[in-house]
Design a protein around this motif. Structure first.
Motif, PDB file in Angstrom:
ATOM      1  N   ASP A 243     -33.022  -3.814 -28.731  1.00 47.40           N
ATOM      2  CA  ASP A 243     -32.794  -2.445 -28.254  1.00 47.40           C
ATOM      3  C   ASP A 243     -32.102  -1.525 -29.263  1.00 47.40           C
ATOM      4  O   ASP A 243     -31.914  -0.348 -28.996  1.00 47.40           O
ATOM      5  N   PHE A 244     -31.694  -2.019 -30.394  1.00 49.76           N
ATOM      6  CA  PHE A 244     -31.040  -1.261 -31.468  1.00 49.76           C
ATOM      7  C   PHE A 244     -29.682  -0.672 -31.079  1.00 49.76           C
ATOM      8  O   PHE A 244     -29.187   0.232 -31.737  1.00 49.76           O
ATOM      9  N   ALA A 245     -29.049  -1.216 -30.046  1.00 48.61           N
ATOM     10  CA  ALA A 245     -27.751  -0.691 -29.620  1.00 48.61           C
ATOM     11  C   ALA A 245     -26.697  -0.780 -30.726  1.00 48.61           C
ATOM     12  O   ALA A 245     -25.934   0.155 -30.927  1.00 48.61           O
ATOM     13  N   LEU A 246     -26.634  -1.896 -31.453  1.00 50.13           N
ATOM     14  CA  LEU A 246     -25.618  -2.052 -32.503  1.00 50.13           C
ATOM     15  C   LEU A 246     -25.983  -1.363 -33.814  1.00 50.13           C
ATOM     16  O   LEU A 246     -25.149  -1.267 -34.711  1.00 50.13           O
ATOM     17  N   PHE A 247     -27.189  -0.868 -33.941  1.00 42.51           N
ATOM     18  CA  PHE A 247     -27.602  -0.224 -35.190  1.00 42.51           C
ATOM     19  C   PHE A 247     -27.067   1.200 -35.326  1.00 42.51           C
ATOM     20  O   PHE A 247     -27.168   1.789 -36.382  1.00 42.51           O
ATOM     21  N   ARG A 248     -26.561   1.756 -34.241  1.00 41.59           N
ATOM     22  CA  ARG A 248     -25.976   3.098 -34.267  1.00 41.59           C
ATOM     23  C   ARG A 248     -26.955   4.139 -34.827  1.00 41.59           C
ATOM     24  O   ARG A 248     -26.589   4.999 -35.617  1.00 41.59           O
ATOM     25  N   LEU A 249     -28.207   4.077 -34.421  1.00 38.61           N
ATOM     26  CA  LEU A 249     -29.217   4.992 -34.959  1.00 38.61           C
ATOM     27  C   LEU A 249     -28.948   6.445 -34.601  1.00 38.61           C
ATOM     28  O   LEU A 249     -29.491   7.340 -35.238  1.00 38.61           O
ATOM     29  N   GLY A 250     -28.096   6.683 -33.623  1.00 42.72           N
ATOM     30  CA  GLY A 250     -27.745   8.045 -33.261  1.00 42.72           C
ATOM     31  C   GLY A 250     -26.468   8.553 -33.908  1.00 42.72           C
ATOM     32  O   GLY A 250     -26.076   9.702 -33.695  1.00 42.72           O
ATOM     33  N   ALA A 251     -25.816   7.735 -34.721  1.00 41.50           N
ATOM     34  CA  ALA A 251     -24.562   8.137 -35.364  1.00 41.50           C
ATOM     35  C   ALA A 251     -24.835   9.091 -36.530  1.00 41.50           C
ATOM     36  O   ALA A 251     -25.864   8.970 -37.211  1.00 41.50           O
TER      37      ALA A 251
ATOM     38  N   PRO B  27     -37.011   0.679 -25.384  1.00 35.39           N
ATOM     39  CA  PRO B  27     -36.495   1.888 -26.023  1.00 35.39           C
ATOM     40  C   PRO B  27     -35.458   2.654 -25.195  1.00 35.39           C
ATOM     41  O   PRO B  27     -34.950   3.681 -25.633  1.00 35.39           O
ATOM     42  N   ALA B  28     -35.096   2.160 -24.011  1.00 42.06           N
ATOM     43  CA  ALA B  28     -34.218   2.914 -23.107  1.00 42.06           C
ATOM     44  C   ALA B  28     -32.891   3.294 -23.771  1.00 42.06           C
ATOM     45  O   ALA B  28     -32.414   4.424 -23.608  1.00 42.06           O
ATOM     46  N   HIS B  29     -32.277   2.385 -24.513  1.00 43.88           N
ATOM     47  CA  HIS B  29     -31.000   2.706 -25.162  1.00 43.88           C
ATOM     48  C   HIS B  29     -31.165   3.870 -26.136  1.00 43.88           C
ATOM     49  O   HIS B  29     -30.360   4.794 -26.137  1.00 43.88           O
ATOM     50  N   LEU B  30     -32.184   3.825 -26.955  1.00 41.43           N
ATOM     51  CA  LEU B  30     -32.397   4.908 -27.923  1.00 41.43           C
ATOM     52  C   LEU B  30     -32.699   6.223 -27.213  1.00 41.43           C
ATOM     53  O   LEU B  30     -32.202   7.274 -27.619  1.00 41.43           O
ATOM     54  N   GLU B  31     -33.494   6.174 -26.168  1.00 42.99           N
ATOM     55  CA  GLU B  31     -33.826   7.397 -25.432  1.00 42.99           C
ATOM     56  C   GLU B  31     -32.591   8.028 -24.795  1.00 42.99           C
ATOM     57  O   GLU B  31     -32.447   9.248 -24.789  1.00 42.99           O
ATOM     58  N   ARG B  32     -31.699   7.185 -24.270  1.00 43.72           N
ATOM     59  CA  ARG B  32     -30.500   7.678 -23.582  1.00 43.72           C
ATOM     60  C   ARG B  32     -29.341   7.976 -24.523  1.00 43.72           C
ATOM     61  O   ARG B  32     -28.645   8.971 -24.362  1.00 43.72           O
ATOM     62  N   GLU B  33     -29.107   7.091 -25.503  1.00 43.31           N
ATOM     63  CA  GLU B  33     -27.864   7.128 -26.274  1.00 43.31           C
ATOM     64  C   GLU B  33     -28.018   7.622 -27.709  1.00 43.31           C
ATOM     65  O   GLU B  33     -27.021   7.723 -28.415  1.00 43.31           O
TER      66      GLU B  33
ATOM     67  N   ASP C 241     -38.721 -12.789 -25.472  1.00 45.86           N
ATOM     68  CA  ASP C 241     -37.693 -13.816 -25.664  1.00 45.86           C
ATOM     69  C   ASP C 241     -37.201 -13.871 -27.113  1.00 45.86           C
ATOM     70  O   ASP C 241     -36.271 -14.610 -27.425  1.00 45.86           O
ATOM     71  N   LEU C 242     -37.779 -13.070 -28.003  1.00 45.04           N
ATOM     72  CA  LEU C 242     -37.295 -13.015 -29.385  1.00 45.04           C
ATOM     73  C   LEU C 242     -35.952 -12.304 -29.401  1.00 45.04           C
ATOM     74  O   LEU C 242     -35.811 -11.211 -28.864  1.00 45.04           O
ATOM     75  N   THR C 243     -34.955 -12.912 -30.035  1.00 49.41           N
ATOM     76  CA  THR C 243     -33.599 -12.376 -29.955  1.00 49.41           C
ATOM     77  C   THR C 243     -32.931 -12.182 -31.306  1.00 49.41           C
ATOM     78  O   THR C 243     -31.755 -11.842 -31.361  1.00 49.41           O
ATOM     79  N   ASP C 244     -33.648 -12.398 -32.392  1.00 50.20           N
ATOM     80  CA  ASP C 244     -33.028 -12.140 -33.686  1.00 50.20           C
ATOM     81  C   ASP C 244     -33.025 -10.636 -33.940  1.00 50.20           C
ATOM     82  O   ASP C 244     -33.519  -9.853 -33.123  1.00 50.20           O
ATOM     83  N   SER C 245     -32.477 -10.219 -35.042  1.00 50.37           N
ATOM     84  CA  SER C 245     -32.328  -8.795 -35.337  1.00 50.37           C
ATOM     85  C   SER C 245     -32.216  -8.650 -36.847  1.00 50.37           C
ATOM     86  O   SER C 245     -31.454  -9.379 -37.477  1.00 50.37           O
ATOM     87  N   PHE C 246     -32.971  -7.704 -37.418  1.00 53.45           N
ATOM     88  CA  PHE C 246     -32.891  -7.538 -38.872  1.00 53.45           C
ATOM     89  C   PHE C 246     -33.367  -6.170 -39.322  1.00 53.45           C
ATOM     90  O   PHE C 246     -34.062  -5.459 -38.605  1.00 53.45           O
ATOM     91  N   CYS C 247     -32.964  -5.839 -40.520  1.00 56.63           N
ATOM     92  CA  CYS C 247     -33.393  -4.616 -41.205  1.00 56.63           C
ATOM     93  C   CYS C 247     -33.690  -5.001 -42.641  1.00 56.63           C
ATOM     94  O   CYS C 247     -32.843  -5.601 -43.314  1.00 56.63           O
ATOM     95  N   ILE C 248     -34.883  -4.654 -43.109  1.00 56.25           N
ATOM     96  CA  ILE C 248     -35.312  -4.988 -44.470  1.00 56.25           C
ATOM     97  C   ILE C 248     -35.688  -3.698 -45.189  1.00 56.25           C
ATOM     98  O   ILE C 248     -36.473  -2.901 -44.678  1.00 56.25           O
ATOM     99  N   ALA C 249     -35.152  -3.515 -46.372  1.00 52.25           N
ATOM    100  CA  ALA C 249     -35.479  -2.345 -47.194  1.00 52.25           C
ATOM    101  C   ALA C 249     -36.266  -2.784 -48.419  1.00 52.25           C
ATOM    102  O   ALA C 249     -35.814  -3.662 -49.173  1.00 52.25           O
ATOM    103  N   ASP C 250     -37.431  -2.208 -48.593  1.00 52.36           N
ATOM    104  CA  ASP C 250     -38.255  -2.387 -49.794  1.00 52.36           C
ATOM    105  C   ASP C 250     -38.532  -3.851 -50.130  1.00 52.36           C
ATOM    106  O   ASP C 250     -38.742  -4.193 -51.291  1.00 52.36           O
ATOM    107  N   ASP C 251     -38.532  -4.706 -49.124  1.00 45.44           N
ATOM    108  CA  ASP C 251     -38.738  -6.154 -49.326  1.00 45.44           C
ATOM    109  C   ASP C 251     -37.758  -6.740 -50.338  1.00 45.44           C
ATOM    110  O   ASP C 251     -38.033  -7.764 -50.966  1.00 45.44           O
ATOM    111  N   GLN C 252     -36.594  -6.102 -50.494  1.00 43.97           N
ATOM    112  CA  GLN C 252     -35.587  -6.528 -51.472  1.00 43.97           C
ATOM    113  C   GLN C 252     -34.217  -6.787 -50.858  1.00 43.97           C
ATOM    114  O   GLN C 252     -33.460  -7.602 -51.356  1.00 43.97           O
ATOM    115  N   HIS C 253     -33.884  -6.057 -49.811  1.00 48.95           N
ATOM    116  CA  HIS C 253     -32.546  -6.085 -49.230  1.00 48.95           C
ATOM    117  C   HIS C 253     -32.670  -6.349 -47.735  1.00 48.95           C
ATOM    118  O   HIS C 253     -33.573  -5.811 -47.082  1.00 48.95           O
ATOM    119  N   ILE C 254     -31.758  -7.162 -47.205  1.00 44.37           N
ATOM    120  CA  ILE C 254     -31.841  -7.505 -45.780  1.00 44.37           C
ATOM    121  C   ILE C 254     -30.448  -7.673 -45.188  1.00 44.37           C
ATOM    122  O   ILE C 254     -29.528  -8.146 -45.857  1.00 44.37           O
TER     123      ILE C 254
END
Length: 159
Positions: free
Chosen positions: A36-44, A68-74, A100-113
């Motif tokens: 849900d991207f809650a910890l990513f702070r996409l609205g900060a 997407p509910a968290h992003l739509e609301r918060e 049931d997938l519960t991992d979480s990640f962000c990858i930039a340019d296939d170089q940084h994660i």
């Protein structure tokens, strides 16, 4: 040549610091998966500024999520970013079979994660300038993406 250093973390502050570093280093592509991207702070404001810089430079952002509910609301800044840079952002929602997938990640340019091993916990690791560390998560993202359907839109009402 030495192997890149994996930087373990287990706090919210460390996760957000590493995420900020990944976003700052991104030039061409950002791929992200989280339920849900809650910890990513996409609205900060700081994350919004980093994403605007990235997108203004021609970057492409792809997000896959369960709900997407968290992003739509918060995260109204992120919804506005999606409207402003619709040509550079695509969001997809996973089907029920992948919820049931519960991992979480962000990858930039296939170089940084930055990745959390489970989205309910803060334990994870980050690696920079380390394409071999991003490979498995990138393959996982591509498989999730292929199964997912368009999700979050710039206008929740569709108007």
């Amino acid at each position: 040549m030495t192997d890149p250093l994996l930087q373990p973390f287990d706090t919210r502050a460390a996760f957000q610091q590493h995420l900020g570093e990944v976003l700052a280093r991104a030039q061409a592509t950002l791929v992200m998966f989280d339920p849900d991207f809650a910890l990513f702070r996409l609205g900060a404001p700081d994350v919004d500024a980093a994403l605007r810089r990235f997108l203004h430079g021609g970057g492409q952002l792809r997000l896959a999520l369960h709900d997407p509910a968290h992003l739509e609301r918060e995260a109204p800044r992120f919804v506005r970013l999606l409207r402003d840079y619709a040509h550079g952002i695509e969001c997809r929602r996973t089907p029920r079979g992948l919820r049931d997938l519960t991992d979480s990640f962000c990858i930039a340019d296939d170089q940084h994660i930055v990745r959390r091993f489970h989205s309910d916990h803060l334990r994870g690791e980050a690696a920079f300038d380390a394409p071999q560390q991003t490979e498995l998560s990138r393959q996982r993202f591509d498989a999730i993406w292929a199964e997912s359907q368009p999700g979050l839109q710039a206008s929740v009402t569709g108007l």
